[in-house]
Design a protein around this motif. Structure first.
Motif, PDB file in Angstrom:
ATOM      1  N   MET A  32       0.855  -1.204   0.000  1.00 31.42           N
ATOM      2  CA  MET A  32       0.000   0.000   0.000  1.00 31.42           C
ATOM      3  C   MET A  32       0.883   1.244   0.000  1.00 31.42           C
ATOM      4  O   MET A  32       1.100   1.864   1.040  1.00 31.42           O
ATOM      5  CB  MET A  32      -0.898  -0.007   1.244  1.00 31.42           C
ATOM      6  CG  MET A  32      -2.089  -0.929   1.148  1.00 31.42           C
ATOM      7  SD  MET A  32      -3.313  -0.403  -0.081  1.00 31.42           S
ATOM      8  CE  MET A  32      -3.771   1.188   0.545  1.00 31.42           C
ATOM      9  N   ALA A  91       0.127   3.845  -1.865  1.00 31.73           N
ATOM     10  CA  ALA A  91      -0.704   5.002  -2.220  1.00 31.73           C
ATOM     11  C   ALA A  91      -0.903   5.916  -1.013  1.00 31.73           C
ATOM     12  O   ALA A  91      -0.945   5.462   0.129  1.00 31.73           O
ATOM     13  CB  ALA A  91      -2.067   4.528  -2.729  1.00 31.73           C
ATOM     14  N   ASP A 137      -7.567  10.480   4.044  1.00 31.39           N
ATOM     15  CA  ASP A 137      -8.263   9.972   5.237  1.00 31.39           C
ATOM     16  C   ASP A 137      -9.702  10.458   5.284  1.00 31.39           C
ATOM     17  O   ASP A 137     -10.535   9.865   5.956  1.00 31.39           O
ATOM     18  CB  ASP A 137      -7.530  10.428   6.497  1.00 31.39           C
ATOM     19  CG  ASP A 137      -6.222   9.667   6.668  1.00 31.39           C
ATOM     20  OD1 ASP A 137      -6.213   8.465   6.353  1.00 31.39           O
ATOM     21  OD2 ASP A 137      -5.219  10.270   7.099  1.00 31.39           O
ATOM     22  N   PRO A 166     -12.510   4.778   4.830  1.00 32.53           N
ATOM     23  CA  PRO A 166     -12.058   3.564   5.518  1.00 32.53           C
ATOM     24  C   PRO A 166     -10.539   3.459   5.475  1.00 32.53           C
ATOM     25  O   PRO A 166      -9.912   3.998   4.556  1.00 32.53           O
ATOM     26  CB  PRO A 166     -12.690   2.436   4.699  1.00 32.53           C
ATOM     27  CG  PRO A 166     -13.014   3.036   3.381  1.00 32.53           C
ATOM     28  CD  PRO A 166     -13.253   4.491   3.598  1.00 32.53           C
ATOM     29  N   ILE A 213      -7.918   1.396   4.382  1.00 29.64           N
ATOM     30  CA  ILE A 213      -7.857   0.254   3.450  1.00 29.64           C
ATOM     31  C   ILE A 213      -6.834  -0.782   3.912  1.00 29.64           C
ATOM     32  O   ILE A 213      -7.083  -1.982   3.896  1.00 29.64           O
ATOM     33  CB  ILE A 213      -7.515   0.753   2.031  1.00 29.64           C
ATOM     34  CG1 ILE A 213      -8.570   1.767   1.575  1.00 29.64           C
ATOM     35  CG2 ILE A 213      -7.429  -0.393   1.040  1.00 29.64           C
ATOM     36  CD1 ILE A 213      -8.186   2.589   0.363  1.00 29.64           C
ATOM     37  N   LEU A 214      -5.683  -0.276   4.355  1.00 27.96           N
ATOM     38  CA  LEU A 214      -4.610  -1.175   4.802  1.00 27.96           C
ATOM     39  C   LEU A 214      -5.085  -2.046   5.974  1.00 27.96           C
ATOM     40  O   LEU A 214      -4.938  -3.274   5.963  1.00 27.96           O
ATOM     41  CB  LEU A 214      -3.395  -0.319   5.198  1.00 27.96           C
ATOM     42  CG  LEU A 214      -2.184  -1.018   5.764  1.00 27.96           C
ATOM     43  CD1 LEU A 214      -1.605  -2.016   4.769  1.00 27.96           C
ATOM     44  CD2 LEU A 214      -1.106  -0.007   6.150  1.00 27.96           C
ATOM     45  N   PHE A 230       2.894   1.749   4.275  1.00 33.75           N
ATOM     46  CA  PHE A 230       3.830   2.873   4.265  1.00 33.75           C
ATOM     47  C   PHE A 230       3.407   3.849   5.347  1.00 33.75           C
ATOM     48  O   PHE A 230       2.217   3.972   5.640  1.00 33.75           O
ATOM     49  CB  PHE A 230       3.825   3.578   2.904  1.00 33.75           C
ATOM     50  CG  PHE A 230       4.814   2.990   1.948  1.00 33.75           C
ATOM     51  CD1 PHE A 230       4.612   1.718   1.443  1.00 33.75           C
ATOM     52  CD2 PHE A 230       5.945   3.693   1.582  1.00 33.75           C
ATOM     53  CE1 PHE A 230       5.530   1.148   0.577  1.00 33.75           C
ATOM     54  CE2 PHE A 230       6.873   3.136   0.713  1.00 33.75           C
ATOM     55  CZ  PHE A 230       6.668   1.867   0.214  1.00 33.75           C
ATOM     56  N   ALA A 282       3.988   7.842   6.196  1.00 35.07           N
ATOM     57  CA  ALA A 282       4.591   9.136   5.910  1.00 35.07           C
ATOM     58  C   ALA A 282       4.426   9.959   7.183  1.00 35.07           C
ATOM     59  O   ALA A 282       3.302  10.269   7.572  1.00 35.07           O
ATOM     60  CB  ALA A 282       3.862   9.775   4.736  1.00 35.07           C
ATOM     61  N   LYS A 286       1.891   2.945  14.503  1.00 35.21           N
ATOM     62  CA  LYS A 286       1.107   2.722  13.270  1.00 35.21           C
ATOM     63  C   LYS A 286       1.179   1.262  12.832  1.00 35.21           C
ATOM     64  O   LYS A 286       0.188   0.656  12.438  1.00 35.21           O
ATOM     65  CB  LYS A 286       1.630   3.636  12.151  1.00 35.21           C
ATOM     66  CG  LYS A 286       0.686   3.748  10.984  1.00 35.21           C
ATOM     67  CD  LYS A 286       1.066   4.870  10.038  1.00 35.21           C
ATOM     68  CE  LYS A 286       0.640   6.234  10.550  1.00 35.21           C
ATOM     69  NZ  LYS A 286       0.904   7.309   9.607  1.00 35.21           N
ATOM     70  N   ARG A 344      -1.079  -0.629  15.107  1.00 38.38           N
ATOM     71  CA  ARG A 344      -2.485  -0.328  14.871  1.00 38.38           C
ATOM     72  C   ARG A 344      -2.991  -0.972  13.571  1.00 38.38           C
ATOM     73  O   ARG A 344      -4.062  -1.537  13.527  1.00 38.38           O
ATOM     74  CB  ARG A 344      -2.653   1.194  14.783  1.00 38.38           C
ATOM     75  CG  ARG A 344      -4.091   1.666  14.837  1.00 38.38           C
ATOM     76  CD  ARG A 344      -4.184   3.171  14.952  1.00 38.38           C
ATOM     77  NE  ARG A 344      -3.852   3.882  13.728  1.00 38.38           N
ATOM     78  CZ  ARG A 344      -2.869   4.753  13.593  1.00 38.38           C
ATOM     79  NH1 ARG A 344      -2.081   5.039  14.631  1.00 38.38           N
ATOM     80  NH2 ARG A 344      -2.654   5.364  12.454  1.00 38.38           N
ATOM     81  N   LYS A 345      -2.158  -0.923  12.547  1.00 31.84           N
ATOM     82  CA  LYS A 345      -2.608  -1.426  11.236  1.00 31.84           C
ATOM     83  C   LYS A 345      -2.424  -2.928  11.118  1.00 31.84           C
ATOM     84  O   LYS A 345      -3.089  -3.565  10.300  1.00 31.84           O
ATOM     85  CB  LYS A 345      -1.856  -0.706  10.120  1.00 31.84           C
ATOM     86  CG  LYS A 345      -1.988   0.816  10.219  1.00 31.84           C
ATOM     87  CD  LYS A 345      -2.409   1.430   8.933  1.00 31.84           C
ATOM     88  CE  LYS A 345      -2.572   2.930   9.065  1.00 31.84           C
ATOM     89  NZ  LYS A 345      -3.246   3.536   7.939  1.00 31.84           N
TER      90      LYS A 345
HETATM   91  N1  CTP Z   1      -3.839   4.010   4.256  1.00 34.18           N
HETATM   92  C1  CTP Z   1      -4.962   3.304   3.901  1.00 34.18           C
HETATM   93  N2  CTP Z   1      -6.188   3.868   4.019  1.00 34.18           N
HETATM   94  C2  CTP Z   1      -6.321   5.121   4.503  1.00 34.18           C
HETATM   95  C3  CTP Z   1      -5.174   5.859   4.884  1.00 34.18           C
HETATM   96  C4  CTP Z   1      -3.944   5.266   4.737  1.00 34.18           C
HETATM   97  O1  CTP Z   1      -4.839   2.165   3.461  1.00 34.18           O
HETATM   98  N3  CTP Z   1      -7.518   5.641   4.621  1.00 34.18           N
HETATM   99  C5  CTP Z   1      -2.538   3.336   4.150  1.00 34.18           C
HETATM  100  C6  CTP Z   1      -1.514   4.021   3.273  1.00 34.18           C
HETATM  101  O2  CTP Z   1      -1.546   3.527   1.956  1.00 34.18           O
HETATM  102  C7  CTP Z   1      -0.208   3.641   3.958  1.00 34.18           C
HETATM  103  C8  CTP Z   1      -0.582   3.527   5.404  1.00 34.18           C
HETATM  104  O3  CTP Z   1      -1.997   3.336   5.428  1.00 34.18           O
HETATM  105  O4  CTP Z   1       0.266   2.394   3.532  1.00 34.18           O
HETATM  106  C9  CTP Z   1      -0.264   4.679   6.300  1.00 34.18           C
HETATM  107  O5  CTP Z   1      -0.666   5.876   5.732  1.00 34.18           O
HETATM  108  P1  CTP Z   1      -0.537   7.249   6.534  1.00 34.18           P
HETATM  109  O6  CTP Z   1      -1.196   8.316   5.748  1.00 34.18           O
HETATM  110  O7  CTP Z   1       0.870   7.484   6.970  1.00 34.18           O
HETATM  111  O8  CTP Z   1      -1.319   6.879   7.820  1.00 34.18           O
HETATM  112  P2  CTP Z   1      -2.728   7.217   8.370  1.00 34.18           P
HETATM  113  O9  CTP Z   1      -3.483   5.958   8.561  1.00 34.18           O
HETATM  114  O10 CTP Z   1      -3.356   8.256   7.537  1.00 34.18           O
HETATM  115  O11 CTP Z   1      -2.386   7.730   9.826  1.00 34.18           O
HETATM  116  P3  CTP Z   1      -2.225   9.198  10.417  1.00 34.18           P
HETATM  117  O12 CTP Z   1      -2.961  10.121   9.524  1.00 34.18           O
HETATM  118  O13 CTP Z   1      -2.841   9.046  11.746  1.00 34.18           O
HETATM  119  O14 CTP Z   1      -0.748   9.427  10.462  1.00 34.18           O
END
Ligand code: CTP
Length: 436
Positions: free
Chosen positions: A297, A299, A303, A331, A333-334, A355, A357, A373, A376-377
């Motif tokens: 993931m 992408a 959020d 949602p 997705i990861l 990933f 960021a 993270k 959590r994921k």
């Molecule tokens: N991701 C996802 N679905 C989302 C948001 C993020 O699948 N709605 C995935 C991204 O593709 C990435 C990972 O989750 O692999 C982390 O993305 P990141 O933007 O760093 O994390 P967030 O879940 O948005 O956490 P936060 O905003 O609290 O830092």
């Protein structure tokens, strides 16, 4: 491999002579089935001389050989190049009015079609519907290249170069090398993409440490529409995701590339699904994950999305009142991919890579954020990079740390996005080896 090369009646038929050579030089046995109108462009003698095989006659010749049944049944791979608008239509309709369409109906093997036609024909809703239907049935239909067409016009509709079709054909055949068994067509073989600009110099059959593995790689930034002209987006360029796809292809994997908005072309040889929003990306990723060994993931998923999508352009109002945009959560997705996988009781397949960021702040450093993270994921690996204005997004140089659950150790990689991609793919290969 026993390959059937179907040739449609278009000027690009001459390029298929080069494609035929690439197949035969790699040791494949090729039977050419030209349509009647293909004979207007390239003659039977050319096909027979280059393939070393007789070009089968029509349905009603050599009837004792039952060619209309046998050729499709016995093939390991069927490649149709050029696939004209007419041929795509006949294949989509399930017609069997010549030997090539009979063979397509009999085929139990993977099928790849490389369209070539004028832009207007390619963009015609009838052709789009036919291509969509064929792809839904598991046939790989390449995107045509963009460039000079017959006559003075140019646009999308050119036959991709023979080496690009060759590389895509090898991927469609499941990375099978000479003489090897091939996989049956399945939902993975959708929407293969050949970049009009990227050329695959390597035309070797897929081989390498990841041969036979299927990767789903998401890339780019989602765009969440507000109205027909505006969206909420992010600064992701998709370069890292594209570099990962290239590194995975180079290591022999089949790559299903799910691209949100990117600034770069997908690498030649991936199977492309283009998406716009987080919800579309979620649907594509969930479907593709079912046939994957690895999901990456990369992408940048939004959020939040606007709670309401205006059907018409939001206008400035005379009363001076400015619009208030309400956002709702998308949602994760990861996280869902991990949960869905674990709910099926499958033991870690697909391997899921996230990933992170992070910018870090006064409260916590980026590594602590990333560890939380990862937990959590629930993914198997988390690639951490530091972001901020001008850092990482769109840049070619980057540095990452790769975290995995159950250990404080991290693996660092830095350099160009291509270098970092190779390091990440290597790390995934190690993980796959350890798991299976
Ligand atoms: N991701 C996802 N679905 C989302 C948001 C993020 O699948 N709605 C995935 C991204 O593709 C990435 C990972 O989750 O692999 C982390 O993305 P990141 O933007 O760093 O994390 P967030 O879940 O948005 O956490 P936060 O905003 O609290 O830092």
């Amino acid at each position: 491999m026993r390959i059937i090369l179907g040739v449609g009646g278009g000027i690009a038929a001459y390029k298929s002579a080069t494609l035929l050579r690439l197949f035969t030089e790699a040791g494949h046995s090729v039977t050419v089935i030209p349509t009647a109108s293909a004979g207007e462009f390239v003659g039977r003698a050319t096909w027979e001389a280059l393939s070393g095989q007789k070009v089968p006659e029509g349905i009603f010749d050599d009837v004792e050989k039952v060619n209309h049944v046998r050729l499709g049944q016995e093939a390991d791979l069927i490649v149709v190049a050029p696939a004209t608008a007419d041929l795509l239509a006949r294949a989509a309709a399930g017609m069997a009015n010549d030997l090539l369409t009979n063979t397509l109906l009999m085929a139990a093997c993977p099928v790849l079609m490389a369209p070539a036609m004028h832009t207007e024909m390619w963009r015609h809703p009838a052709t789009s519907a036919n291509v969509k239907l064929l792809r839904e049935r598991g046939i790989t239909v390449l995107e045509p290249a963009t460039g000079r067409l017959t006559g003075v016009d140019s646009g999308p509709g050119r036959l991709p170069e023979p080496d690009e079709i060759y590389a895509a054909a090898m991927n469609t055949a499941g990375g099978a090398s000479d003489g090897a068994a091939v996989t049956q067509p399945d939902a993975r073989q959708t929407a293969a993409f050949q970049s009009p600009v990227a050329h695959s110099a390597a035309v070797q059959p897929a081989a390498g440490p990841l041969a036979g593995r299927t990767f789903v790689i998401t890339a780019g930034g989602t765009r969440e529409p507000l109205d027909p002209v505006r969206y909420l987006g992010n600064r992701s360029s998709g370069k890292q995701g594209a570099a990962l796809a290239k590194a995975a292809l180079d290591a022999g994997a089949t790559v299903h590339f799910i691209a949100a908005h990117t600034e770069v072309e997908p690498p030649a040889g991936v199977e492309l699904t283009a998406v716009e929003t987080a919800l579309e990306l979620r649907e594509a990723a969930q479907a593709a994950a079912q046939a994957a060994d690895v999901v990456v993931m990369a992408a940048a998923v939004a959020d939040f999305r606007p709670a309401e999508l205006s059907g018409s352009k939001i206008k400035k109002r005379d009363d001076g009142e400015d619009p208030v945009i309400t956002l709702v959560r998308n949602p994760d997705i990861l996280q869902e991919l991990v949960q869905n996988r674990d709910a099926t009781g499958s033991t870690g397949v697909p391997l899921i890579v996230g990933f992170a960021a992070e910018t870090g702040d006064a409260e916590s450093d980026i590594l602590s954020y990333a560890r939380r993270k990862l937990e959590r994921k629930g993914c198997d690996l988390l690639v951490l990079n530091q972001v901020g204005t001008g850092v990482v997004f769109g840049q070619d140089e980057t540095s990452v740390q790769i975290l995995s659950p159950g250990t404080e150790d991290t693996e660092a990689a830095s350099g160009t996005k291509a270098d970092v991609a190779v390091a990440i793919i290597d790390r995934i290969a190690v993980e796959l080896k350890a798991q299976h």
